[in-house]
Design an enzyme around this catalytic site. Structure first.
Site, PDB file in Angstrom:
ATOM      1  N   HIS A 215      -5.516   3.255  -7.830  1.00 37.94           N
ATOM      2  CA  HIS A 215      -5.864   1.836  -7.786  1.00 37.94           C
ATOM      3  C   HIS A 215      -6.393   1.311  -9.114  1.00 37.94           C
ATOM      4  O   HIS A 215      -6.512   0.105  -9.294  1.00 37.94           O
ATOM      5  CB  HIS A 215      -6.901   1.570  -6.682  1.00 37.94           C
ATOM      6  CG  HIS A 215      -6.347   1.734  -5.310  1.00 37.94           C
ATOM      7  ND1 HIS A 215      -5.326   0.974  -4.823  1.00 37.94           N
ATOM      8  CD2 HIS A 215      -6.666   2.598  -4.313  1.00 37.94           C
ATOM      9  CE1 HIS A 215      -5.031   1.338  -3.579  1.00 37.94           C
ATOM     10  NE2 HIS A 215      -5.833   2.339  -3.257  1.00 37.94           N
TER      11      HIS A 215
ATOM     12  N   GLU B 107      -7.387   9.870   4.924  1.00 42.15           N
ATOM     13  CA  GLU B 107      -7.744   8.452   5.030  1.00 42.15           C
ATOM     14  C   GLU B 107      -6.804   7.677   5.953  1.00 42.15           C
ATOM     15  O   GLU B 107      -6.729   6.457   5.865  1.00 42.15           O
ATOM     16  CB  GLU B 107      -7.804   7.799   3.643  1.00 42.15           C
ATOM     17  CG  GLU B 107      -6.602   8.051   2.752  1.00 42.15           C
ATOM     18  CD  GLU B 107      -6.757   7.424   1.358  1.00 42.15           C
ATOM     19  OE1 GLU B 107      -7.668   6.619   1.129  1.00 42.15           O
ATOM     20  OE2 GLU B 107      -5.924   7.755   0.486  1.00 42.15           O
TER      21      GLU B 107
ATOM     22  N   ASP C 188      -9.805   3.037   3.551  1.00 41.32           N
ATOM     23  CA  ASP C 188      -8.537   3.143   4.263  1.00 41.32           C
ATOM     24  C   ASP C 188      -8.735   3.673   5.672  1.00 41.32           C
ATOM     25  O   ASP C 188      -8.040   3.240   6.600  1.00 41.32           O
ATOM     26  CB  ASP C 188      -7.549   4.017   3.474  1.00 41.32           C
ATOM     27  CG  ASP C 188      -6.886   3.213   2.360  1.00 41.32           C
ATOM     28  OD1 ASP C 188      -6.402   2.111   2.643  1.00 41.32           O
ATOM     29  OD2 ASP C 188      -6.889   3.679   1.211  1.00 41.32           O
TER      30      ASP C 188
HETATM   31  C1  3PY Z   1     -10.783   4.743   0.338  1.00 48.14           C
HETATM   32  O1  3PY Z   1     -11.945   4.538   0.689  1.00 48.14           O
HETATM   33  O2  3PY Z   1      -9.785   4.475   1.025  1.00 48.14           O
HETATM   34  C2  3PY Z   1     -10.547   5.317  -0.965  1.00 48.14           C
HETATM   35  O3  3PY Z   1      -9.418   5.623  -1.288  1.00 48.14           O
HETATM   36  C3  3PY Z   1     -11.718   5.481  -1.870  1.00 48.14           C
HETATM   37  O4  3PY Z   1     -11.393   5.273  -3.169  1.00 48.14           O
HETATM   38 MG    MG Z   2      -7.902   4.912  -0.044  1.00 48.49          MG
END
Ligand code: 3PY
Ligand code: MG
Length: 254
Positions: free
Chosen positions: A45, A149, A175
């Site tokens: 990101h 995630e 996520d």
């Molecule tokens: C998330 O919290 O989804 C992440 O990828 C943290 O950077």
């Molecule tokens: Mg993430």
């Protein structure tokens, strides 16, 4: 640097990472000179590309700290490049199955564990090891960290943890909160996320693997450390910049 980081990880931490999305490696170097244990460069990101990551790793190492790189989704080949450049560990986002985990680990580990190709151009000097010793020790000195995630990742958690070349899992609370709410919520500190974190901690403990996580605010990082999360990421660089700017402006009434 790598040996020291590996032994601090093995002793369970807690360690705290800065989180850098800036393309300018000097930003990572500035944060590396604060009391962070490690600096993570974010190619997923952040604006960090391969070139910026290679320079960032060197500058962070120059400050005496290990650098970790988060690669873009599915770009497992970047893993070897970052380890060759001297990253102490690589974080792969969105690892959703044992197949993803195996593909990632293949680029992170030399045979027989994986298929990493020889060429540690900067890592060799940073490790201080002779080439043969680097080959013998690299699989243990550098980390492959798979992000959990999504719901698919939670469903496949035990299988992902069982992949031999995966050293640790990394929780992405933002996520996860989106996934667990069916896309309705961005609540990285929700009860549902905390429950998922506790579940991941328990399963990882049973598998003998470590858990890292993105914390965000420092209070959350402290809570993660108390839970047994080995590496908690604080920040990011843009958050620090905005908070500093807002505090300065508030002091002059803006
Ligand atoms: C998330 O919290 O989804 C992440 O990828 C943290 O950077
Ligand atoms: Mg993430």
């Amino acid at each position: 640097i790598h040996g020291d980081f590996a032994s601090r990880l093995a002793s369970g931490g807690p360690l705290f990472s800065a989180w850098v999305g800036s393309r300018e490696p000097a930003v990572a170097a500035v944060l590396a000179r604060e009391a962070f244990d490690v600096v993570t460069l974010d190619m997923q990101h952040g604006a960090v590309d391969i070139d910026a990551a290679i320079r960032g790793i060197q500058l962070v190492a120059g400050a005496g700290k290990p650098a970790v790189v988060r690669i873009p989704v599915g770009d497992f080949e970047a893993t070897s490049r970052m380890l060759d450049a001297g990253a102490a560990a690589v974080i792969a986002p969105m690892v959703n199955s044992a197949a993803d985990a195996r593909a990632f680990a293949a680029f992170a580990k030399f045979p027989p564990l994986g298929e990493r190709s020889w060429g540690p151009h900067a890592a060799l000097a940073l490790s201080g090891l002779a080439p043969k010793d680097y080959l013998a020790r690299a699989n243990g000195l550098t980390g492959a960290v798979a992000m959990i995630e999504t719901r698919a990742a939670l469903d496949a958690l035990d299988d992902i943890l069982a992949v031999e070349g995966i050293d640790a899992v990394f929780i992405g609370p933002s996520d996860l909160s989106i996934a667990l709410s069916g896309g309705r919520e961005l609540e990285p500190e929700s009860a549902a996320v905390d429950e998922a974190i506790d579940h991941v901690l328990a399963r990882a403990k049973a598998a003998g693997k470590a858990v890292w996580a993105y914390a965000g605010p420092p209070e959350r990082a402290a809570a993660f450390a108390r839970k047994g999360i080995v590496v908690s990421a604080i920040g990011s660089d843009t958050v620090f910049l905005r908070q500093g700017a807002q505090a300065a402006l508030a002091a002059v009434g803006r």
